[in-house]
Write a protein that holds these residues in place. Structure first.
Motif, PDB file in Angstrom:
ATOM      1  N   SER A  59      15.111   6.698  13.447  1.00 61.10           N
ATOM      2  CA  SER A  59      14.177   7.814  13.493  1.00 61.10           C
ATOM      3  C   SER A  59      13.233   7.793  12.301  1.00 61.10           C
ATOM      4  N   ALA A  60      13.728   7.404  11.121  1.00 58.54           N
ATOM      5  CA  ALA A  60      12.860   7.332   9.953  1.00 58.54           C
ATOM      6  C   ALA A  60      11.821   6.230  10.101  1.00 58.54           C
ATOM      7  N   THR A  61      12.211   5.120  10.733  1.00 61.84           N
ATOM      8  CA  THR A  61      11.262   4.027  10.935  1.00 61.84           C
ATOM      9  C   THR A  61      10.102   4.457  11.826  1.00 61.84           C
ATOM     10  N   GLY A  62      10.392   5.219  12.876  1.00 63.07           N
ATOM     11  CA  GLY A  62       9.324   5.704  13.749  1.00 63.07           C
ATOM     12  C   GLY A  62       8.364   6.626  13.022  1.00 63.07           C
ATOM     13  N   ASP A  63       8.897   7.488  12.170  1.00 67.78           N
ATOM     14  CA  ASP A  63       8.030   8.384  11.412  1.00 67.78           C
ATOM     15  C   ASP A  63       7.155   7.610  10.438  1.00 67.78           C
ATOM     16  N   VAL A  64       7.719   6.591   9.788  1.00 71.67           N
ATOM     17  CA  VAL A  64       6.951   5.811   8.829  1.00 71.67           C
ATOM     18  C   VAL A  64       5.835   5.041   9.521  1.00 71.67           C
ATOM     19  N   TYR A 122       0.810  -1.223   0.000  1.00 73.93           N
ATOM     20  CA  TYR A 122       0.000   0.000   0.000  1.00 73.93           C
ATOM     21  C   TYR A 122       0.844   1.274   0.000  1.00 73.93           C
ATOM     22  N   PRO A 123       1.868   1.427   0.872  1.00 70.38           N
ATOM     23  CA  PRO A 123       2.653   2.674   0.838  1.00 70.38           C
ATOM     24  C   PRO A 123       3.367   2.894  -0.492  1.00 70.38           C
ATOM     25  N   THR A 124       3.912   1.813  -1.077  1.00 66.73           N
ATOM     26  CA  THR A 124       4.595   1.953  -2.358  1.00 66.73           C
ATOM     27  C   THR A 124       3.617   2.303  -3.468  1.00 66.73           C
ATOM     28  N   MET A 125       2.421   1.683  -3.439  1.00 65.99           N
ATOM     29  CA  MET A 125       1.407   1.988  -4.443  1.00 65.99           C
ATOM     30  C   MET A 125       0.980   3.450  -4.340  1.00 65.99           C
ATOM     31  N   LEU A 126       0.837   3.948  -3.119  1.00 64.07           N
ATOM     32  CA  LEU A 126       0.445   5.337  -2.913  1.00 64.07           C
ATOM     33  C   LEU A 126       1.520   6.286  -3.420  1.00 64.07           C
ATOM     34  N   VAL A 175       4.171   5.956  12.185  1.00 70.14           N
ATOM     35  CA  VAL A 175       3.075   6.905  12.471  1.00 70.14           C
ATOM     36  C   VAL A 175       2.310   7.219  11.197  1.00 70.14           C
ATOM     37  N   TYR A 176       3.039   7.373  10.100  1.00 69.23           N
ATOM     38  CA  TYR A 176       2.392   7.685   8.829  1.00 69.23           C
ATOM     39  C   TYR A 176       1.536   6.517   8.347  1.00 69.23           C
ATOM     40  N   ASN A 177       2.009   5.283   8.567  1.00 68.31           N
ATOM     41  CA  ASN A 177       1.277   4.108   8.094  1.00 68.31           C
ATOM     42  C   ASN A 177       0.046   3.797   8.935  1.00 68.31           C
ATOM     43  N   ASN A 178      -0.120   4.445  10.071  1.00 66.74           N
ATOM     44  CA  ASN A 178      -1.321   4.215  10.874  1.00 66.74           C
ATOM     45  C   ASN A 178      -2.589   4.633  10.145  1.00 66.74           C
ATOM     46  N   HIS A 179      -2.457   5.526   9.173  1.00 69.61           N
ATOM     47  CA  HIS A 179      -3.616   5.979   8.407  1.00 69.61           C
ATOM     48  C   HIS A 179      -3.918   5.057   7.235  1.00 69.61           C
TER      49      HIS A 179
END
Length: 881
Positions: free
Chosen positions: A842-847, A763-767, A849-853
């Motif tokens: 740090s990038a993993t934590g941000d991703v 899903y993230p890659t498709m988006l 949070v972003y993937n929660n949506h």
């Protein structure tokens, strides 16, 4: 008040001028580079000295000023942490250089132009060279291997070129390898001292320090060879690799779909997916063009490679002379006037081997040339143009592929000379329906699973694209039997009506058999269509059983066609719960007594009649006795899937290129079709588990993909029913008079390039890919029509495939595609790594949070299966035990 430190700088630090000024950096090496740029004699930057933005190119700033102005964005000029002034300072006089204090060379400025200055500088340079090679003191060291320790009395205070040098043996002579002591000042030389020092000459191929024996200890700076001028990693970098993006040398366990990385693995900055080659690799200058390794070198690394003269080992300045595709040619000039030309690649006449190997790699790796060259463009990598690629492909790459396949085919057919073989054949068209341009018919030796031959047929060679399959089979049989003297014992194909007639009429000595998979697929399609009709849903639970039944028939009856037919017709009694008195050859069912209550079909019911009509079809009853008992053509379906990678149906290829790509696909399959099943480190066989899309997660099985639907002639009544459809008549009055959605179809075609339907994306890659497609379309949808140099509008002519060359159309040719959005995204990627998230953790934590949506993975709603259970019950339909 601030002052411009660079020589000849007249800029002023005033508001409204658009010029920014920057302090000298605190880093010692970077500050030295800035000071050297100023070109001022004995200059030490003070607190009020500045360098202005005019002395830096736009690559030195964190944001591109031109792009910011183009998009009317406010910005503040900020230098990169490692930025150095790179805009040349105006040259208005003779440039003289001298070495002071720390050993660096500095410009003395344009005012020192007198002859006495030139003579003075020559004296100073000679004195520096003499001190560094003769009078440098050598502290004692324990190592006793290479140089001689002398007393000060052994070195003469004055000498001339004609003075003899004698070797005076000394007691307790030791060896010394330490570098010379740095020069701390410039000293005047006694006029009586007349010394001509010649720099050590090195051969062009080997830049190493020569061994000097004698009473005088000569120490020189060590330079590595021209081919391997690289820096060793510092101790701090070696001790702290935690935030390094270097490739890891850890071996992989394989590509397992069950692999789930841990948090520690995700947070590591090491790319474990890329394996590192052997360390301390010795450059191989004798490797052939096909064997030598290729490395990607950035522009900023070239000066470090070319900063030393290959003749005198002095400081040199390198200029890019020209580029030819992926090859760069540089011209290096040193202070002594030596000029050397360096090429990044070897050439044959004027053709760069790297350009030819690039065109070869694109074709041999199943790639699309336009996408690969576009990727290089986004990477700012210099490479060949599309026109050059097409020329190299036509002249060198495609003929080489065809000749390689001819050699492979000749070797295979020579081994089968005058022998009986069992072969299978199947055709593949380059597009579905009746508008295909090419049809390739592949012949495979079913006993060895090797491709023996393929024939490429173009639609204009026959009366229609539907006849390309039969033409390909005829050509292949003529080639094998007539020219190579191979005896075809059995031929296994699908149930194509023209092939059946040809084999019955003209190849009576060859046993023609039918592939079970094609027969089962046709039956399942008909049963599925019947189950969708009103009152016939009870047929669906029997479809899988009937398909398994026909596989069992073909494998259990051998070559007895009558027994196959008797077993097949018994299915009509079996579905109505009758298991005896089927026929004389097959009187009763062989299964155990049925104790499970099944959904039996009543004799005479609507589902029963429709299923019986399909099972007892006249054409099917004729073909069932000819089912192949052992060998099938499923391997040909595998090669067709492989050909889709080499020759995508969405891309047009000319005949020579199509022939070359089919040759490469055949070579690839013959080399890899016999690979063994992979095993784990413990020796267990490896399996991959997948959920078929049609089963919605309820089963872990694979369902064959259906072929595209074909359409023949339509009677007038059916045409009238379609035109006067009730739903269509309601919608016709609402047709849009002006605005249409054809632009969305263009966008969907663009999305197919970014998100191919044959490739799965999470899903993230498709988006992300959809976002890039939208940016690309919005930037380029308003392109104007291109014009020639004389101002005429440009058009491109093409022949629609469906018109078969009877009509031609022209389309306006647009201006070149732009990729400004790519530059902005690359800057965003750099800022995300450099400023926002400096580590994987740090990038993993941000991703996260972003993937929660994002919606949950589809597998989270599927029925869980244990992989070990599926492996234990895994059986092939043709497994005899």
């Amino acid at each position: 008040m601030v002052y411009g430190a660079a020589y000849g700088c007249n800029n002023e630090a005033k508001k409204g001028t658009g010029i920014s000024f920057f302090r000298f950096p605190a880093d010692v090496q970077l500050r030295k580079a800035w000071t050297h740029y100023c070109r001022r004699w004995n200059f030490v930057p003070g607190p009020n000295h500045r360098l202005f933005s005019a002395h830096f190119s736009k690559q030195s700033f964190t944001k591109d000023p031109d792009l910011m102005l183009q998009f009317n964005m406010t910005y503040k000029l900020t230098l990169r942490p490692d930025a150095k002034p790179d805009v040349p300072v105006p040259d208005t006089g003779i440039k003289m250089m001298a070495e002071i204090d720390d050993g660096e060379m500095y410009y003395m400025g344009p005012n020192y132009t007198g002859k006495w200055v030139i003579a003075y500088c020559k004296i100073q340079i000679l004195q520096i060279a003499f001190d560094s090679h003769v009078r440098a003191p050598t502290p004692e060291k324990k190592d006793t291997a290479t140089s001689v320790q002398l007393d000060d009395t052994d070195v003469p205070t004055t000498c001339t070129p004609n003075d003899p040098v004698e070797v005076i043996p000394q007691p307790n002579m030791t060896v010394e390898t330490s570098p010379p002591k740095p020069i701390t000042s410039i000293r005047m030389v006694n006029k009586k001292l007349q010394v001509k020092l010649q720099p050590q000459r090195r051969t062009r191929g080997h830049q190493t320090d020569s061994k000097i024996t004698g009473v005088m200890t000569v120490q020189t700076k060590t330079f590595s060879t021209v081919a391997t001028q690289t820096d060793e990693p510092s101790p701090k970098e070696a001790e702290n690799p935690s935030d390094s993006d270097d490739d890891s040398a850890e071996p992989e366990d394989g590509d397992d779909s069950d692999y789930n990385p841990t948090d520690d693995e995700i947070s590591s900055d090491d790319d474990d997916s890329d394996t590192e080659s052997e360390m301390n690799y010795k450059l191989n200058s004798k490797a052939t063009q096909a064997e030598e390794k290729q490395f990607m070198v950035s522009e900023s690394a070239l000066p470090e490679l070319l900063c030393v003269c290959r003749y005198c080992s002095g400081e040199a300045v390198a200029l890019i002379k020209n580029t030819r595709g992926s090859m760069v040619v540089t011209s290096t000039v040193c202070l002594n006037g030596h000029v050397s030309i360096w090429k990044s690649q070897s050439c044959h006449n004027t053709l760069s081997w790297g350009n030819l190997m690039t065109a070869t790699a694109i074709l041999y790796s199943w790639s699309n040339s336009s996408k690969v060259l576009q990727m290089f463009q986004h990477l700012n990598m210099q490479t060949i143009s599309s026109r050059t690629y097409n020329r190299l492909q036509t002249l060198y790459v495609s003929p080489s592929a065809s000749m390689a396949w001819d050699a492979e085919q000749t070797a295979l057919l020579t081994d089968l000379y005058d022998k009986e073989v069992i072969i299978g054949g199947d055709a593949r068209c380059d597009s579905p329906g009746y508008s295909a341009k090419y049809g390739s018919y592949t012949i495979m030796d079913l006993e060895t699973s090797k491709i023996l031959d393929f024939q490429l047929v173009q639609c204009n060679e026959v009366k229609g694209s539907a006849r390309m399959e039969l033409e390909g089979l005829k050509r292949s049989i003529i080639y094998q039997e007539g020219m190579m003297h191979i005896k075809i014992k059995d031929l296994v194909t699908d149930r194509h009506f023209s092939i059946k007639k040809f084999m019955r009429a003209e190849q009576g000595t060859t046993n023609h058999l039918f592939d079970v998979w094609h027969v089962a697929k046709g039956i399942s399609k008909k049963l599925e269509a019947a189950a969708k009709k009103s009152g016939s849903k009870d047929i669906r639970p029997w479809i899988k059983s009937i398909v398994n039944h026909i596989y069992w028939i073909s494998s259990s009856c051998g070559t007895n066609g009558d027994l196959k037919l008797a077993k097949w017709r018994s299915i009509v009694n079996h579905i109505s719960n009758k298991h005896e008195n089927h026929s004389i050859l097959y009187p009763r069912c062989e299964h155990q007594p049925v104790t499970v209550d099944r959904q039996w079909l009543s004799d005479g019911s609507v589902p029963y009649k429709r299923l019986k009509d399909i099972v007892e079809s006249r054409y099917l009853l004729v073909d069932v006795p000819k089912l192949s008992p052992v060998y099938q053509t499923y391997s040909l379906e595998v090669i067709h899937s492989l050909v889709n990678h080499f020759c995508p149906k969405s891309t047009h290829f000319f005949y020579p290129t199509m022939l070359a790509r089919l040759s490469i696909a055949a070579l690839h399959y013959n080399e890899n079709n016999g690979r063994q099943q992979a095993k784990t480190k413990t020796g267990e066989q490896r399996f991959s588990m997948c959920y078929p899309k049609a089963k919605k997660g309820t089963e872990a099985v694979v369902k064959p993909k259906k072929t595209a639907t074909t359409f023949g002639s339509v009677p007038y009544k059916r045409l009238k029913d379609i035109v006067e459809s009730r739903y269509l008549l309601v919608d016709v009055p609402k047709l849009s008079p002006v605005y249409q959605t054809y632009s969305l179809e263009v966008f969907h075609s663009l999305v197919n390039h970014f998100c191919p339907k044959s490739t799965h994306f999470f899903y993230p890659t498709m988006l992300a890919r959809l976002s890039i497609a939208a940016l690309h379309y919005n930037e380029n949808n308003g392109r104007q029509q291109a014009k020639t140099k004389t101002g005429e509008q440009r058009f491109s002519m093409c022949y629609p495939k469906a018109k078969k060359g009877t009509e031609a159309v022209v389309k306006p040719k647009k201006t070149a595609t732009t990729f400004v959005y790519v530059t902005l995204m690359k800057q965003a990627v750099e800022e995300r790594r450099r400023e926002e998230f400096t580590s994987y953790t740090s990038a993993t934590g941000d991703v996260r949070v972003y993937n929660n949506h994002h919606p949950d993975h589809m597998t989270s709603t599927f029925t869980p299966f244990r992989k070990i259970d599926l492996i234990q019950r895994h059986r092939s339909r043709f497994q005899r035990q």
